[in-house]
Design a protein around this motif. Structure first.
Motif, PDB file in Angstrom:
ATOM      1  N   TYR A  99       0.839  -1.197   0.000  1.00  0.00           N
ATOM      2  CA  TYR A  99       0.000   0.000   0.000  1.00  0.00           C
ATOM      3  C   TYR A  99       0.872   1.245   0.000  1.00  0.00           C
ATOM      4  N   TRP A 100       0.446   2.242  -0.761  1.00  0.00           N
ATOM      5  CA  TRP A 100       1.087   3.549  -0.770  1.00  0.00           C
ATOM      6  C   TRP A 100       0.000   4.606  -0.603  1.00  0.00           C
ATOM      7  N   ASP A 101       0.177   5.531   0.336  1.00  0.00           N
ATOM      8  CA  ASP A 101      -0.723   6.671   0.518  1.00  0.00           C
ATOM      9  C   ASP A 101       0.030   7.926   0.081  1.00  0.00           C
ATOM     10  N   PHE A 102      -0.576   8.708  -0.797  1.00  0.00           N
ATOM     11  CA  PHE A 102       0.105   9.893  -1.305  1.00  0.00           C
ATOM     12  C   PHE A 102      -0.925  10.925  -1.750  1.00  0.00           C
ATOM     13  N   GLN A 103      -0.430  12.147  -1.988  1.00  0.00           N
ATOM     14  CA  GLN A 103      -1.254  13.246  -2.497  1.00  0.00           C
ATOM     15  C   GLN A 103      -0.606  13.797  -3.752  1.00  0.00           C
ATOM     16  N   THR A 104      -1.440  14.289  -4.663  1.00  0.00           N
ATOM     17  CA  THR A 104      -0.917  14.942  -5.849  1.00  0.00           C
ATOM     18  C   THR A 104      -1.886  16.031  -6.279  1.00  0.00           C
ATOM     19  N   ASN A 105      -1.353  17.057  -6.928  1.00  0.00           N
ATOM     20  CA  ASN A 105      -2.173  18.171  -7.410  1.00  0.00           C
ATOM     21  C   ASN A 105      -2.401  18.102  -8.914  1.00  0.00           C
ATOM     22  N   ARG A 106      -1.821  17.110  -9.561  1.00  0.00           N
ATOM     23  CA  ARG A 106      -1.883  17.009 -11.017  1.00  0.00           C
ATOM     24  C   ARG A 106      -2.301  15.608 -11.436  1.00  0.00           C
ATOM     25  N   THR A 107      -2.869  15.522 -12.619  1.00  0.00           N
ATOM     26  CA  THR A 107      -3.151  14.216 -13.213  1.00  0.00           C
ATOM     27  C   THR A 107      -1.823  13.513 -13.448  1.00  0.00           C
ATOM     28  N   VAL A 108      -1.782  12.241 -13.112  1.00  0.00           N
ATOM     29  CA  VAL A 108      -0.509  11.526 -13.140  1.00  0.00           C
ATOM     30  C   VAL A 108      -0.702  10.098 -13.649  1.00  0.00           C
ATOM     31  N   GLN A 109       0.261   9.650 -14.435  1.00  0.00           N
ATOM     32  CA  GLN A 109       0.306   8.237 -14.827  1.00  0.00           C
ATOM     33  C   GLN A 109       1.239   7.534 -13.859  1.00  0.00           C
ATOM     34  N   ILE A 110       0.767   6.431 -13.283  1.00  0.00           N
ATOM     35  CA  ILE A 110       1.532   5.712 -12.267  1.00  0.00           C
ATOM     36  C   ILE A 110       1.779   4.290 -12.751  1.00  0.00           C
ATOM     37  N   ALA A 111       3.018   3.867 -12.631  1.00  0.00           N
ATOM     38  CA  ALA A 111       3.374   2.488 -12.962  1.00  0.00           C
ATOM     39  C   ALA A 111       3.743   1.763 -11.672  1.00  0.00           C
ATOM     40  N   ALA A 112       3.111   0.630 -11.448  1.00  0.00           N
ATOM     41  CA  ALA A 112       3.490  -0.251 -10.341  1.00  0.00           C
ATOM     42  C   ALA A 112       4.494  -1.245 -10.918  1.00  0.00           C
ATOM     43  N   VAL A 113       5.708  -1.219 -10.387  1.00  0.00           N
ATOM     44  CA  VAL A 113       6.805  -2.017 -10.932  1.00  0.00           C
ATOM     45  C   VAL A 113       7.217  -3.081  -9.922  1.00  0.00           C
ATOM     46  N   VAL A 114       7.443  -4.291 -10.424  1.00  0.00           N
ATOM     47  CA  VAL A 114       7.962  -5.380  -9.600  1.00  0.00           C
ATOM     48  C   VAL A 114       9.222  -5.898 -10.281  1.00  0.00           C
ATOM     49  N   ASP A 115      10.340  -5.817  -9.577  1.00  0.00           N
ATOM     50  CA  ASP A 115      11.611  -6.365 -10.057  1.00  0.00           C
ATOM     51  C   ASP A 115      11.918  -7.637  -9.282  1.00  0.00           C
ATOM     52  N   ILE A 116      12.329  -8.679  -9.981  1.00  0.00           N
ATOM     53  CA  ILE A 116      12.818  -9.890  -9.327  1.00  0.00           C
ATOM     54  C   ILE A 116      14.327  -9.728  -9.231  1.00  0.00           C
ATOM     55  N   ILE A 117      14.844  -9.709  -8.009  1.00  0.00           N
ATOM     56  CA  ILE A 117      16.247  -9.366  -7.791  1.00  0.00           C
ATOM     57  C   ILE A 117      16.969 -10.474  -7.037  1.00  0.00           C
ATOM     58  N   ARG A 118      18.289 -10.376  -7.028  1.00  0.00           N
ATOM     59  CA  ARG A 118      19.131 -11.268  -6.221  1.00  0.00           C
ATOM     60  C   ARG A 118      19.546 -10.497  -4.982  1.00  0.00           C
ATOM     61  N   GLU A 119      19.006 -10.892  -3.842  1.00  0.00           N
ATOM     62  CA  GLU A 119      19.372 -10.243  -2.586  1.00  0.00           C
ATOM     63  C   GLU A 119      19.303 -11.278  -1.474  1.00  0.00           C
ATOM     64  N   LEU A 120      20.343 -11.311  -0.668  1.00  0.00           N
ATOM     65  CA  LEU A 120      20.407 -12.282   0.427  1.00  0.00           C
ATOM     66  C   LEU A 120      19.645 -11.775   1.645  1.00  0.00           C
ATOM     67  N   GLY A 121      19.197 -12.708   2.477  1.00  0.00           N
ATOM     68  CA  GLY A 121      18.559 -12.358   3.733  1.00  0.00           C
ATOM     69  C   GLY A 121      17.083 -12.018   3.623  1.00  0.00           C
ATOM     70  N   ILE A 122      16.473 -12.255   2.491  1.00  0.00           N
ATOM     71  CA  ILE A 122      15.056 -11.946   2.316  1.00  0.00           C
ATOM     72  C   ILE A 122      14.216 -13.226   2.405  1.00  0.00           C
ATOM     73  N   CYS A 123      14.531 -14.216   1.592  1.00  0.00           N
ATOM     74  CA  CYS A 123      13.804 -15.491   1.607  1.00  0.00           C
ATOM     75  C   CYS A 123      14.459 -16.445   2.610  1.00  0.00           C
ATOM     76  N   PRO A 124      13.678 -17.352   3.215  1.00  0.00           N
ATOM     77  CA  PRO A 124      14.245 -18.313   4.173  1.00  0.00           C
ATOM     78  C   PRO A 124      15.371 -19.127   3.542  1.00  0.00           C
ATOM     79  N   ASP A 125      16.451 -19.263   4.268  1.00  0.00           N
ATOM     80  CA  ASP A 125      17.644 -20.004   3.824  1.00  0.00           C
ATOM     81  C   ASP A 125      18.202 -19.470   2.506  1.00  0.00           C
ATOM     82  N   ASP A 126      17.860 -18.238   2.157  1.00  0.00           N
ATOM     83  CA  ASP A 126      18.295 -17.627   0.894  1.00  0.00           C
ATOM     84  C   ASP A 126      17.976 -18.499  -0.312  1.00  0.00           C
ATOM     85  N   ALA A 127      16.893 -19.279  -0.227  1.00  0.00           N
ATOM     86  CA  ALA A 127      16.456 -20.152  -1.323  1.00  0.00           C
ATOM     87  C   ALA A 127      15.490 -19.372  -2.208  1.00  0.00           C
ATOM     88  N   ALA A 128      16.029 -18.779  -3.275  1.00  0.00           N
ATOM     89  CA  ALA A 128      15.209 -18.001  -4.205  1.00  0.00           C
ATOM     90  C   ALA A 128      15.780 -18.144  -5.606  1.00  0.00           C
TER      91      ALA A 128
END
Length: 146
Positions: A99-128
């Motif tokens: 969830y994101w709560d925000f305010q804007t004064n102008r019409t805006v195009q918004i992109a919801a982006v999901v990146d699949i990344i390599r990062e340790l310490g996020i998934c259990p046993d770093d199994a991703a």
């Protein structure tokens, strides 16, 4: 001569068997599972300085877990919580909701982006896993400010 006749009789059956196995192997190699499924919801209209909530639900059909980073980008600058980035483990059967709560004064195009990344310490046993063919997914919506 008799053994040569047997060889020719078995040939059509062998060809049919090989053809069936080949077609079955091609069907088994098709990947029908979706890497990322996004459900992005924002209001279509808002008033000036009205707080708006954007909701993004992300899920996967892959059996393996992935490290997913979700964030919003827009065609005009938006301040505050709009700029938060979330990084979580994404596994089949356990969708992530952001969830994101925000305010804007102008019409805006918004992109919801999901990146699949390599990062340790996020998934259990770093199994991703990280997909080879595509690791960025997005959905674009427009918020009209009256």
């Amino acid at each position: 001569m008799r053994s040569l006749q047997l060889l020719f009789r078995a040939s059509p059956a062998s060809l049919l068997l090989v053809l069936c196995l080949h077609l079955g192997a091609n069907k088994a190699q098709e990947n029908t599972r979706r890497i990322i499924i996004q459900n992005f919801e924002i209001p279509t209209t808002a008033n000036r300085d009205e707080e708006v909530t954007a909701m993004l639900q992300v899920q996967t059909e892959l059996k393996e877990c992935m490290v997913a980073k979700a964030y919003l980008i827009s065609d005009v600058p938006v301040e505050g919580a709009f700029n938060y980035k979330y990084t979580r483990c994404l596994c089949e059967g356990y969708p992530n909701t952001y969830y994101w709560d925000f305010q804007t004064n102008r019409t805006v195009q918004i992109a919801a982006v999901v990146d699949i990344i390599r990062e340790l310490g996020i998934c259990p046993d770093d199994a991703a896993v990280t997909p080879i063919n595509k690791n960025r997914f997005y959905t674009i919506k427009t918020l009209v400010v009256a």
